[in-house]
Design a protein around this motif. Structure first.
Motif, PDB file in Angstrom:
ATOM      1  N   LYS A 382      66.198  21.937  31.956  1.00  0.00           N
ATOM      2  CA  LYS A 382      65.756  20.616  32.397  1.00  0.00           C
ATOM      3  C   LYS A 382      67.012  19.751  32.558  1.00  0.00           C
ATOM      4  CE  LYS A 382      61.921  19.518  32.861  1.00  0.00           C
ATOM      5  NZ  LYS A 382      60.668  19.212  32.188  1.00  0.00           N
ATOM      6  N   ALA A 383      67.053  18.969  33.619  1.00  0.00           N
ATOM      7  CA  ALA A 383      68.236  18.135  33.845  1.00  0.00           C
ATOM      8  C   ALA A 383      67.841  16.832  34.506  1.00  0.00           C
ATOM      9  CB  ALA A 383      69.249  18.888  34.701  1.00  0.00           C
ATOM     10  N   ASP A 384      68.805  15.911  34.577  1.00  0.00           N
ATOM     11  CA  ASP A 384      68.497  14.607  35.162  1.00  0.00           C
ATOM     12  C   ASP A 384      68.516  14.640  36.690  1.00  0.00           C
ATOM     13  OD1 ASP A 384      71.200  15.105  35.023  1.00  0.00           O
ATOM     14  OD2 ASP A 384      71.778  13.032  34.626  1.00  0.00           O
ATOM     15  N   VAL A 385      69.249  15.580  37.241  1.00  0.00           N
ATOM     16  CA  VAL A 385      69.252  15.681  38.712  1.00  0.00           C
ATOM     17  C   VAL A 385      69.096  17.132  39.148  1.00  0.00           C
ATOM     18  CG1 VAL A 385      70.630  13.608  39.177  1.00  0.00           C
ATOM     19  CG2 VAL A 385      71.790  15.771  38.714  1.00  0.00           C
ATOM     20  N   VAL A 408      66.560  32.366  34.229  1.00  0.00           N
ATOM     21  CA  VAL A 408      66.017  31.013  34.116  1.00  0.00           C
ATOM     22  C   VAL A 408      64.575  31.089  34.617  1.00  0.00           C
ATOM     23  CG1 VAL A 408      66.182  28.636  34.945  1.00  0.00           C
ATOM     24  CG2 VAL A 408      68.255  29.913  34.357  1.00  0.00           C
ATOM     25  N   ILE A 409      63.612  30.951  33.670  1.00  0.00           N
ATOM     26  CA  ILE A 409      62.211  31.129  34.069  1.00  0.00           C
ATOM     27  C   ILE A 409      61.604  29.834  34.597  1.00  0.00           C
ATOM     28  CG2 ILE A 409      61.758  33.121  32.594  1.00  0.00           C
ATOM     29  CD1 ILE A 409      60.338  31.219  30.649  1.00  0.00           C
ATOM     30  N   HIS A 410      62.236  28.715  34.280  1.00  0.00           N
ATOM     31  CA  HIS A 410      61.751  27.454  34.839  1.00  0.00           C
ATOM     32  C   HIS A 410      62.886  26.440  34.837  1.00  0.00           C
ATOM     33  CE1 HIS A 410      59.183  24.119  35.851  1.00  0.00           C
ATOM     34  NE2 HIS A 410      59.394  23.506  34.695  1.00  0.00           N
ATOM     35  N   GLY A 411      63.024  25.728  35.940  1.00  0.00           N
ATOM     36  CA  GLY A 411      64.040  24.693  35.999  1.00  0.00           C
ATOM     37  C   GLY A 411      63.459  23.503  36.722  1.00  0.00           C
ATOM     38  N   ASP A 420      56.922  22.396  28.481  1.00  0.00           N
ATOM     39  CA  ASP A 420      58.133  23.229  28.495  1.00  0.00           C
ATOM     40  C   ASP A 420      58.245  24.019  27.189  1.00  0.00           C
ATOM     41  OD1 ASP A 420      58.978  22.202  30.972  1.00  0.00           O
ATOM     42  OD2 ASP A 420      59.970  20.492  30.009  1.00  0.00           O
ATOM     43  N   VAL A 421      57.956  23.321  26.072  1.00  0.00           N
ATOM     44  CA  VAL A 421      58.091  23.979  24.770  1.00  0.00           C
ATOM     45  C   VAL A 421      57.069  25.109  24.641  1.00  0.00           C
ATOM     46  CG1 VAL A 421      58.002  23.676  22.264  1.00  0.00           C
ATOM     47  CG2 VAL A 421      59.017  21.901  23.697  1.00  0.00           C
ATOM     48  N   MET A 422      55.847  24.860  25.128  1.00  0.00           N
ATOM     49  CA  MET A 422      54.829  25.911  25.073  1.00  0.00           C
ATOM     50  C   MET A 422      55.226  27.115  25.910  1.00  0.00           C
ATOM     51  SD  MET A 422      51.132  24.112  24.863  1.00  0.00           S
ATOM     52  CE  MET A 422      51.304  23.258  26.392  1.00  0.00           C
ATOM     53  N   LEU A 423      55.810  26.832  27.069  1.00  0.00           N
ATOM     54  CA  LEU A 423      56.260  27.939  27.915  1.00  0.00           C
ATOM     55  C   LEU A 423      57.347  28.740  27.189  1.00  0.00           C
ATOM     56  CD1 LEU A 423      56.216  29.483  30.603  1.00  0.00           C
ATOM     57  CD2 LEU A 423      57.900  27.858  31.478  1.00  0.00           C
ATOM     58  N   ALA A 424      58.252  28.012  26.522  1.00  0.00           N
ATOM     59  CA  ALA A 424      59.316  28.676  25.767  1.00  0.00           C
ATOM     60  C   ALA A 424      58.724  29.536  24.656  1.00  0.00           C
ATOM     61  CB  ALA A 424      60.270  27.639  25.181  1.00  0.00           C
ATOM     62  N   GLU A 425      57.731  28.951  23.970  1.00  0.00           N
ATOM     63  CA  GLU A 425      57.080  29.659  22.875  1.00  0.00           C
ATOM     64  C   GLU A 425      56.406  30.934  23.382  1.00  0.00           C
ATOM     65  OE1 GLU A 425      53.870  28.083  19.736  1.00  0.00           O
ATOM     66  OE2 GLU A 425      54.719  26.566  21.021  1.00  0.00           O
ATOM     67  N   ALA A 426      55.675  30.781  24.464  1.00  0.00           N
ATOM     68  CA  ALA A 426      54.898  31.908  24.982  1.00  0.00           C
ATOM     69  C   ALA A 426      55.789  32.974  25.594  1.00  0.00           C
ATOM     70  CB  ALA A 426      53.887  31.422  26.010  1.00  0.00           C
TER      71      ALA A 426
END
Ligand code: GDP
Length: 478
Positions: A382-385, A408-411, A420-426
């Motif tokens: 995740k980023a600001d730009v 990188v599974i999601h950006g 995002d945290v749930m995706l990381a957990e799963a």
């Protein structure tokens, strides 16, 4: 139900001396050839802080569940289980409603439709089961609890709006779970509808429409006018046929909890999705840490059922407590053992709260690589730009080597969210943030779940950390 100290040591990949010492601490004197009972073995394994080897842990489960493989001759085709995802206001709920109404047959018309969390529709000779809580958050929350019940995701994209941030999230959540994606290009009745633009945008996320030589089915629909709904259902059926989904109706039921609540009159009520086997009224079931005998079973039209086969969602009463969505459930023969298993699960839950050893972190990455447990490091960026997201994705993925693939599974741009945290957990992923912060919900959830969440200001620092972690040379986090 007994095991020798030597065998336990072997299964735990530890020296017997270690185990004997621990046993002494528990007041049990045993030599390498002595046998100890299951509970003691389990306690020792947990106390030694290592994930107890499967063979040790599953003893109660082995005794309780029919784990033998289904024979080919017992397998029959089962209906697909489908979830609807997409950006807010693109028409997920409307589409689920339209699908449900498109298929109400005259015999069912008398029934009162109820929201139980899922429903079945008839398509030609077959059926399709829809989970009717749309969205990737619910989907991934269940996956984080270990439930993967979905075969196909319908990605709803409004033809007048195109791909939006939550569309991208949905794509990545569905991909991380490995489910097939079918695209419903919705709101085709609107004059501004532009399906070509949607298809063009899809290709940017590696979803190439069939029309353009790819393998992604796109169906133009309108939830408002019902245009295309039949075609969409046919395409779901077709995709399911290709997947050759099978189940064995002649075994005790197993599946997952879709929804559960406490009802004033009826007590704990849970909707379970039978994934394999057949559930009967009167069966003893265990769902998460809830046990009970199925007292009543109803479908989404409020009709009472005596039994429910594969891919059937049913609402059941009779559990002693309310399970959680995503818990697995099993029908079992031995109620006493089921209660023992519940005790064990409660104990394990407590243990897991203390140590999050299974979670991938940059700290334990190297030891996991060495033990052959990690072949892939999944990262959410995740980023600001947007420029940073892409730069980081490329730099990180370039770190892949023969031992580990960095993926990188999601950006995306924006704060780190609970989703995002749930995706990381799963997905056993870590989260890397640049000039962004986690929102409070995300921060709490990451802490609870032991998800490794790292914040950086400089891209170079992140690359260096991941690189060092892969070599086992990461400096401790301060
Ligand atoms: P969700 O947030 O994705 O569940 O979207 P909803 O189903 O709540 O729909 C959002 C809005 O779009 C509502 O006002 C719907 O009436 C409208 N909508 C949904 N599908 C269509 C459609 O096919 N055509 C048109 N014109 N409007 C639609």
């Amino acid at each position: 139900d007994e095991i020798t100290v030597g065998e336990l040591a072997a299964r735990m990949k530890m020296t017997a001396a270690n185990i004997i010492k621990k046993l002494m601490g528990l007041g049990v004197m045993a030599s390498i050839s002595d046998t100890i009972d299951y509970d003691t073995a389990f306690l020792v394994a947990s106390e030694l802080g290592c994930a107890p080897e499967k063979e040790v842990v599953v003893t109660i489960e082995e005794r309780l569940f029919e784990e033998e493989e289904d024979k080919n001759e017992d397998l029959v085709t089962r209906s697909p289980i489908v979830v609807v995802m997409g950006h807010v206001d693109h028409g997920k709920t409307s589409l689920l409603d339209a699908i449900r109404h498109a298929s109400v047959t005259s015999t069912e018309a008398g029934g009162i439709t109820q929201h139980i969390g899922a429903y079945k529709v008839k398509v030609g000779d077959g059926e399709i089961t829809f989970l009717d809580t749309p969205g990737h958050e619910a989907f991934t929350a269940m996956r984080a609890r270990g439930a993967l019940m979905t075969d196909i995701a319908i990605l709803v994209v409004a033809a007048d709006d195109g791909i939006m941030p939550q569309t991208v999230e949905a794509i990545n959540h569905a991909k991380a779970a490995g489910v097939s994606i079918i695209v419903a290009i919705n709101k085709m009745d609107k004059p501004e509808a532009n399906p070509d633009r949607v298809m063009q945008e899809l290709t940017e996320y590696e979803l190439v429409p069939e029309e353009w030589g790819g393998d992604v089915i796109c169906v133009p629909v309108s939830a408002a006018t019902k245009q295309g709904i039949d075609t969409l259902l046919e395409m779901v059926q077709l995709t399911a046929d290709v997947k050759e989904l099978k189940a064995n109706p002649n075994r005790m039921a197993k599946g997952a909890v879709i929804e559960a609540k406490l009802d004033k009159g009826r007590g704990p009520v849970a909707t379970v999705l039978v994934q394999n086997g057949t559930l009967h009224r009167g069966d003893v079931v265990i769902a998460g840490t809830a046990v009970g005998r199925v007292r009543a079973m109803t479908d989404e039209n409020g009709r009472r059922l005596e039994e429910a086969g594969p891919a059937t969602p049913v609402e059941i009463t009779g559990l002693a407590e309310v399970p959680a969505a995503g818990d697995d459930f099993n029908a079992v023969e031995n109620e006493k053992l089921a209660r023992e298993l519940v005790e064990k699960r409660r104990y394990q839950q407590k243990q897991e709260q203390f140590n999050s050893y299974q979670k991938v972190t940059l700290e334990n990455l190297f030891s996991q690589i060495e033990q052959g447990e990690s072949k892939e490091l999944s990262i959410i960026v995740k980023a600001d730009v947007q420029g940073s997201v892409e730069a980081v994705r490329q730099s990180l993925e370039k770190l892949s080597n023969d031992e580990v693939k960095v993926r990188v599974i999601h950006g995306a741009v924006g704060a780190i969210t609970e989703s995002d945290v749930m995706l990381a957990e799963a997905s056993s992923a870590i989260i890397v943030g640049f000039n962004v912060r986690p929102d409070p919900l995300a921060r709490n959830r990451a802490e609870e779940a032991g998800v490794d969440l790292r914040l950086y200001r400089v891209i170079y620092d992140a690359i260096e950390d991941v690189e060092s972690a892969m070599k086992g040379m990461l400096a401790p986090k301060i």
